[in-house]
Design a protein around this motif. Structure first.
Motif, short mmCIF file in Angstrom:
data_model
loop_
_atom_site.label_atom_id
_atom_site.label_comp_id
_atom_site.label_asym_id
_atom_site.label_seq_id
_atom_site.Cartn_x
_atom_site.Cartn_y
_atom_site.Cartn_z
N THR A 16 47.59 40.85 31.52
CA THR A 16 48.46 39.67 31.52
C THR A 16 49.06 39.45 32.89
O THR A 16 49.12 38.32 33.39
N LEU A 17 49.49 40.53 33.54
CA LEU A 17 50.07 40.43 34.87
C LEU A 17 49.01 39.99 35.89
O LEU A 17 49.27 39.10 36.71
N ALA A 18 47.83 40.58 35.84
CA ALA A 18 46.77 40.23 36.79
C ALA A 18 46.38 38.76 36.68
O ALA A 18 46.22 38.07 37.70
N ILE A 19 46.23 38.27 35.45
CA ILE A 19 45.85 36.87 35.25
C ILE A 19 46.92 35.92 35.76
O ILE A 19 46.63 34.97 36.49
N ASN A 20 48.16 36.18 35.40
CA ASN A 20 49.23 35.28 35.83
C ASN A 20 49.44 35.34 37.34
O ASN A 20 49.78 34.32 37.96
N LEU A 21 49.22 36.50 37.94
CA LEU A 21 49.34 36.61 39.39
C LEU A 21 48.23 35.81 40.08
O LEU A 21 48.48 35.10 41.06
N ALA A 22 47.01 35.89 39.55
CA ALA A 22 45.90 35.13 40.12
C ALA A 22 46.16 33.63 40.03
O ALA A 22 45.91 32.87 40.98
N PHE A 23 46.68 33.18 38.88
CA PHE A 23 47.01 31.76 38.73
C PHE A 23 48.12 31.35 39.70
O PHE A 23 48.07 30.26 40.27
N LYS A 24 49.09 32.20 39.89
CA LYS A 24 50.19 31.89 40.82
C LYS A 24 49.66 31.78 42.24
O LYS A 24 50.02 30.84 42.97
N MET A 25 48.83 32.71 42.65
CA MET A 25 48.27 32.67 44.00
C MET A 25 47.43 31.40 44.20
O MET A 25 47.50 30.76 45.25
N ALA A 26 46.63 31.06 43.19
CA ALA A 26 45.81 29.86 43.27
C ALA A 26 46.66 28.61 43.38
O ALA A 26 46.34 27.67 44.13
N SER A 27 47.77 28.58 42.63
CA SER A 27 48.67 27.42 42.68
C SER A 27 49.36 27.30 44.04
O SER A 27 49.84 26.23 44.41
N ASP A 28 49.36 28.41 44.78
CA ASP A 28 49.96 28.43 46.12
C ASP A 28 48.93 28.00 47.17
O ASP A 28 49.21 28.07 48.37
N GLY A 29 47.76 27.59 46.71
CA GLY A 29 46.73 27.08 47.62
C GLY A 29 45.79 28.14 48.17
O GLY A 29 45.01 27.85 49.08
N LEU A 30 45.85 29.36 47.63
CA LEU A 30 44.99 30.43 48.13
C LEU A 30 43.65 30.43 47.40
O LEU A 30 43.56 30.08 46.23
N ASP A 31 42.62 30.83 48.12
CA ASP A 31 41.28 30.99 47.54
C ASP A 31 41.21 32.42 46.99
O ASP A 31 41.21 33.39 47.76
N ILE A 32 41.14 32.54 45.67
CA ILE A 32 41.31 33.84 45.00
C ILE A 32 40.03 34.28 44.29
O ILE A 32 39.33 33.48 43.68
N MET A 33 39.78 35.59 44.37
CA MET A 33 38.77 36.22 43.54
C MET A 33 39.48 37.22 42.63
O MET A 33 40.17 38.12 43.10
N LEU A 34 39.30 37.06 41.34
CA LEU A 34 39.86 37.98 40.35
C LEU A 34 38.74 38.89 39.86
O LEU A 34 37.75 38.42 39.29
N ILE A 35 38.88 40.19 40.11
CA ILE A 35 37.87 41.15 39.69
C ILE A 35 38.33 41.86 38.43
O ILE A 35 39.40 42.47 38.39
N ASP A 36 37.50 41.77 37.40
CA ASP A 36 37.78 42.46 36.14
C ASP A 36 37.06 43.80 36.18
O ASP A 36 35.85 43.88 35.97
N ALA A 37 37.81 44.86 36.48
CA ALA A 37 37.23 46.20 36.57
C ALA A 37 37.52 47.02 35.33
O ALA A 37 37.39 48.25 35.34
N ASP A 38 37.92 46.34 34.26
CA ASP A 38 38.16 46.98 32.97
C ASP A 38 36.90 46.84 32.12
O ASP A 38 36.46 45.72 31.86
N PRO A 39 36.30 47.96 31.69
CA PRO A 39 35.08 47.87 30.86
C PRO A 39 35.26 47.01 29.60
O PRO A 39 34.27 46.50 29.06
N GLN A 40 36.49 46.85 29.13
CA GLN A 40 36.72 46.01 27.94
C GLN A 40 36.58 44.52 28.25
O GLN A 40 36.50 43.70 27.34
#
Length: 221
Positions: A16-40
């Motif tokens: 939940t924290l990782a997703i919301n942080l990625a959305f916040k960074m993107a809303s700040d105009g940053l080009d973001i890559m979100l890596i899901d390193a959780d096998p689930q």
């Protein structure tokens, strides 16, 4: 900047924290890559909800596990403004690979849980161990999923105060921002959204904004 969210204790709110942080960074105009390193692959599930609801993706994402995670994250960091890595709820090769390349790790912890407090000590030891080779590494402990129940506030405040008095290394600090347990985080997930996208003011959105500001200030120092 590479930011990883780690805690070997499941249920601490990493995804939940990782997703919301990625959305916040993107809303700040940053080009973001979100890596899901959780096998689930929990992030993949959330983003599938989003696509199925006809919404655009404000950032790129990829699922990546295994020994090449660190190498790929380094490579991607030259192509994106920031990388966010979500790791699984265990001491895994993915967690350690993420630590090797991260500038900052976020350690969401349920302060009032004795189990989480014990695991936090292990996470801090691990950060100290990895800091020997990754000398730029910083860690931000986050009081996450904090109860809004007044009956638990005293316990929460006592342990928070204890952490503030502990002589932590200069590269580790306790975030001033507290993220509370709020139903809105769960409600927006099924639309594939973050609290950042909600119209108007809401406390969850304010807390994520506050944490992001604090993260940026910590990264500069």
């Amino acid at each position: 900047m590479i930011v990883s969210v780690i805690n070997e204790k499941g249920g601490s709110g990493k995804t939940t924290l990782a997703i919301n942080l990625a959305f916040k960074m993107a809303s700040d105009g940053l080009d973001i890559m979100l890596i899901d390193a959780d096998p689930q692959k929990s992030i993949e599930v959330v983003l599938d909800y989003r696509v199925n609801n006809g919404l655009d993706l404000p950032f790129n994402s990829v699922s990546k596990t295994g020994d090449s995670l660190a190498m790929e994250a380094r490579s991607l960091s030259t192509k994106y403004d920031s990388i966010v890595i979500d790791t699984g709820g265990r001491d895994s090769k993915e967690m350690r690979q993420a630590l090797i390349v991260s500038d900052i790790v976020l350690i969401p912890t349920i302060i009032t849980s004795g189990f989480d407090q014990a695991v936090l000590n292990k996470m801090l030891d691990l950060v100290g161990e990895i800091s020997i080779t990754n000398q730029k590494l910083k860690a931000l402990i986050i009081n996450n999923r904090a109860s809004t129940n007044p009956m638990l506030q005293t316990k929460n405040e006592k342990y928070t105060e204890f952490l503030r008095e502990v002589e932590l290394p200069s590269n580790i600090k306790l975030a001033q921002t507290i993220l509370h347990e709020r139903e809105i985080y769960k409600n927006v997930i099924f639309d594939g959204k973050s609290v950042i996208e909600l119209d108007g003011d809401n406390k969850a959105k304010d807390e994520i904004n506050s944490l992001y500001k604090e993260l940026l200030e910590f990264a500069k120092n």
